[in-house]
Design an enzyme around this catalytic site. Structure first.
Site, short mmCIF file in Angstrom:
data_model
loop_
_atom_site.label_atom_id
_atom_site.label_comp_id
_atom_site.label_asym_id
_atom_site.label_seq_id
_atom_site.Cartn_x
_atom_site.Cartn_y
_atom_site.Cartn_z
N VAL A 15 0.85 -1.19 0.00
CA VAL A 15 0.00 0.00 0.00
C VAL A 15 0.89 1.24 0.00
O VAL A 15 1.74 1.42 0.87
CB VAL A 15 -0.93 0.00 1.22
CG1 VAL A 15 -1.75 1.29 1.27
CG2 VAL A 15 -1.85 -1.22 1.19
N MET A 17 1.45 5.09 0.50
CA MET A 17 0.88 6.20 1.26
C MET A 17 1.68 7.47 1.00
O MET A 17 2.88 7.53 1.28
CB MET A 17 0.93 5.87 2.76
CG MET A 17 0.36 6.94 3.67
SD MET A 17 0.54 6.44 5.42
CE MET A 17 -0.48 7.68 6.21
N LEU A 20 2.84 13.49 2.22
CA LEU A 20 2.09 14.71 2.51
C LEU A 20 0.61 14.42 2.41
O LEU A 20 0.12 13.94 1.39
CB LEU A 20 2.45 15.82 1.52
CG LEU A 20 1.67 17.12 1.71
CD1 LEU A 20 2.02 17.79 3.04
CD2 LEU A 20 1.93 18.08 0.54
N GLY A 21 -0.10 14.69 3.49
CA GLY A 21 -1.55 14.52 3.50
C GLY A 21 -2.24 15.81 3.88
O GLY A 21 -1.60 16.79 4.29
N TYR A 53 -14.82 13.45 13.60
CA TYR A 53 -14.77 14.76 12.99
C TYR A 53 -16.14 15.19 12.45
O TYR A 53 -16.40 16.38 12.27
CB TYR A 53 -13.77 14.81 11.85
CG TYR A 53 -12.33 14.59 12.23
CD1 TYR A 53 -11.92 14.48 13.55
CD2 TYR A 53 -11.36 14.49 11.24
CE1 TYR A 53 -10.60 14.26 13.88
CE2 TYR A 53 -10.03 14.28 11.57
CZ TYR A 53 -9.66 14.16 12.89
OH TYR A 53 -8.34 13.94 13.21
#
Length: 277
Positions: A15, A17, A20-21, A53
């Protein structure tokens, strides 16, 4: 921001990833939708949300409306610690709100308090991954000892531990403990934990013609740490993504590391926190 070859870390099972998110804590309603749309247009390909959230619906709609292929956007959401015994129900509710078919990373948001509940929840999170509802699984706000509890009980380490992180919280030992266990460190609240007026940061920023905030984000990436800055201001969202045309020198990185001070990490950063980003 160039998205042709974004920096990534490879999690178990291949996977990929993005380092930077885009964080969405405290963003809600139309503001959350607009912020995610702006982020995706600016080149982010990793969006972080959570059940608590209350914005998964807006995040999912923004991803769909972006015109990007689902496989091109890495989506993280989280289960609250009070979801023990309801793990599958919570994830199915997240998937219904996001309408993304699956999530790429599902995290336990913070450690359950009752003895044994963390391992019980972790077993169900692993099952959800094995059933194809999420591609990777991890935790948030876990100490090293709490990571070890999961590893010893199941022989499977979390792929990621999302914790509060920044230059003033730098802990080389803590970072090494994650690497030794094959756990990717992901930092949240990079600006809330950092004095952006510090002369070290402003000096490095001036040398590269960037902002202190951009230096902080680049510092994470140069350490191989995932970072998820959050903003609802379009200009800041775009600026936070514009960090790939420069890199810190080893000397600059070491100087920034030293902002944490000798022995400043201690038990405070190895203990569970009350922060829930």
């Amino acid at each position: 921001m160039s998205t042709s070859d974004p920096p990534i870390v490879v999690l178990p099972h291949g996977v990929r990833m993005p380092l930077l998110g885009f964080g969405t804590w405290q963003a809600s309603g139309q503001s959350a939708y607009d912020a995610v749309r702006t982020a995706l247009a600016a080149g982010y390909r990793h969006v972080d949300t959570a059940t608590m959230y209350g914005n998964e619906k807006e995040v999912g709609r923004a991803i769909r409306d972006s015109g990007l292929h689902r496989d091109d956007v890495f989506v993280t959401t989280k289960i609250p610690s009070d979801g023990v015994g309801r793990e599958r129900h919570v994830l199915e509710a997240s998937l219904a709100a996001l309408e993304t078919g699956h999530v790429d990373l599902w995290l336990i948001h913070w450690p359950p308090a009752a003895p044994g509940d963390s391992v019980r929840m972790w077993r169900q999170v692993l099952k959800a991954r094995d059933d194809g509802l999420t591609r990777a699984v991890g935790v948030s706000n876990y100490s090293t000892a709490q990571l070890d509890e999961l590893i010893q009980a199941t022989a499977e380490a979390p792929a990621v531990n999302q914790i509060r992180w920044g230059p003033m919280l730098y802990d080389a030992r803590r970072h090494a403990e994650h690497r030794e266990r094959g756990v990717v460190l992901e930092g949240y609240s990079p600006f809330k934990t950092t004095d952006l007026t510090d002369p070290v940061l402003t000096g490095v920023a001036e040398a590269h013609g960037v902002s202190a905030a951009q230096v902080v984000l680049r510092w994470h990436l140069d350490h191989g740490i995932v970072v998820i800055p959050k903003s609802v201001t379009p200009a800041r969202i775009r600026a936070n993504a514009d960090i790939f045309d420069f890199a810190l020198t080893p000397e600059e990185r070491t100087t920034i590391d030293a902002l944490a001070g000798p022995g400043d990490s201690g038990d405070r950063r190895n203990a569970p926190t009350d922060f829930i980003v």
